[in-house]
Design an enzyme around this catalytic site. Structure first.
Site, mmCIF file in Angstrom:
data_model
loop_
_atom_site.group_PDB
_atom_site.id
_atom_site.type_symbol
_atom_site.label_atom_id
_atom_site.label_comp_id
_atom_site.label_asym_id
_atom_site.label_seq_id
_atom_site.Cartn_x
_atom_site.Cartn_y
_atom_site.Cartn_z
ATOM 1 N N CYS A 39 -2.167 2.747 9.144
ATOM 2 C CA CYS A 39 -3.195 1.795 8.702
ATOM 3 C C CYS A 39 -4.409 1.819 9.624
ATOM 4 O O CYS A 39 -5.524 1.527 9.193
ATOM 5 C CB CYS A 39 -2.642 0.374 8.668
ATOM 6 S SG CYS A 39 -1.250 0.138 7.580
ATOM 7 N N HIS B 142 0.871 -1.179 0.000
ATOM 8 C CA HIS B 142 0.000 0.000 0.000
ATOM 9 C C HIS B 142 0.910 1.232 0.000
ATOM 10 O O HIS B 142 1.976 1.206 0.636
ATOM 11 C CB HIS B 142 -0.842 0.074 1.289
ATOM 12 C CG HIS B 142 -2.106 -0.726 1.286
ATOM 13 N ND1 HIS B 142 -2.550 -1.406 2.405
ATOM 14 C CD2 HIS B 142 -3.062 -0.918 0.328
ATOM 15 C CE1 HIS B 142 -3.701 -1.995 2.132
ATOM 16 N NE2 HIS B 142 -4.037 -1.729 0.885
HETATM 17 N N1 ARG Z 1 -3.728 -7.265 6.445
HETATM 18 C C1 ARG Z 1 -4.139 -6.029 5.845
HETATM 19 C C2 ARG Z 1 -4.113 -6.164 4.341
HETATM 20 O O1 ARG Z 1 -3.252 -6.810 3.822
HETATM 21 C C3 ARG Z 1 -3.279 -4.895 6.295
HETATM 22 C C4 ARG Z 1 -3.745 -3.560 5.831
HETATM 23 C C5 ARG Z 1 -2.838 -2.453 6.209
HETATM 24 N N2 ARG Z 1 -3.389 -1.211 5.887
HETATM 25 C C6 ARG Z 1 -2.750 -0.185 5.317
HETATM 26 N N3 ARG Z 1 -3.371 0.938 5.205
HETATM 27 N N4 ARG Z 1 -1.580 -0.321 4.789
HETATM 28 O O2 ARG Z 1 -4.955 -5.644 3.644
#
Ligand code: ARG
Length: 272
Positions: free
Chosen positions: A263, A169
């Protein structure tokens, strides 16, 4: 000379990790075999929430839903700019049901919500600077969603391509510190995107490998205070040098799912 930094009060949406667990793997960090400690995840998350409140920010909560262990990562739930909400649409079916839950939270409170045509994982891949939106793609958000965000928010969107699966991300590889100030980890981006970032932000703080690997870029700034993983020691030094006040947080349990401070935090940007 160090600039004096000014904090502006923020409004954040968070989701307590009541049902947090790692039961599937959709990123390079998630190992479902490894035990998780939900009580510890909650305690670490509570500390983050109380830090925000202590800094004068307003924290709203959304009810966690059983069976959605990643719902704690509120940043992925939507993008809110100028009182307008672009709903999320998740890449993986495991997280799909989070999108309508977040959209409903906003609808109930009277926000206009735009249902997403293309896959986008909210503020995970859309980072709002003063005058533009930096938008990630490569792993989650569909590049076609970037034009959609531009239409919904009426702000220019700069598309950036992520290339390292550990930084899946945009908010794992880049953080907005103030209007047009950022910190980022160049190696997470394609050569073209690195050139774009160099041109737009020649004075950016550049993260080391070690700081990126402990999720140091997954940071939340109010213009003065920057909350980030306490292990990101070089970034913490660099932030002090630039006049920011870094505040280290420990979110080791949530790291098992590939997430940290940013996150867990969705910023609600009201009408200007
Ligand atoms: N386990 C989640 C996923 O893979 C983690 C999300 C993390 N969020 C972020 N904004 N980077 O989607």
């Amino acid at each position: 000379m160090r600039p004096t930094r000014t904090a502006t009060p923020r409004r954040y949406l968070m989701c307590p990790p009541v049902y947090f667990d790692v039961v599937y793997s959709i990123n390079a960090w998630m190992e479902p075999g490894k035990p998780t400690d939900t009580a510890l995840a909650l305690a670490q998350w509570e500390r983050l929430r109380s830090l925000y409140q202590g800094l004068g920010h307003q924290v709203e909560l959304i009810d966690p839903i059983p069976g959605l262990p990643d719902m704690v990562f509120a940043a992925n739930g939507a993008t809110v700019v100028n009182g307008r909400v672009l709903a999320a649409r998740f890449r993986h079916p495991e997280r799909a049901a989070e999108a309508p839950a977040y959209a409903e939270w906003f609808r109930r409170r009277g926000y206009p919500v735009h249902d997403a045509e293309h896959v986008n994982e909210g503020e995970g891949d859309y980072l709002v600077t003063g005058e533009r939106i930096l938008a990630g793609s490569g792993f989650r958000t569909d590049p076609r969603a970037h034009a959609e965000a531009e239409r919904v928010f009426g702000l220019p969107v700069v598309s950036l391509t992520l290339v390292d699966p550990r930084f899946y991300h945009l908010d794992t590889a880049l953080a907005v510190l103030d209007h047009e100030e950022i910190m980022y980890y160049p190696a997470a981006f394609s050569p073209e995107s690195q050139a774009t970032l160099r041109e737009l932000y020649p004075d950016a703080i550049v993260a080391t490998d070690a700081d990126a690997e402990v999720f140091g870029l997954n940071a939340v700034s109010d213009g003065r205070h920057v909350l980030l993983p306490e292990q990101a020691v070089h970034l913490i030094d660099a932030l002090w040098d630039r006049g920011f006040v870094p505040i280290g947080v420990e979110l080791s349990e949530l790291m098992k799912s590939g997430g940290s401070a940013k996150c867990c935090t969705l910023e609600i940007r009201e009408t200007q």
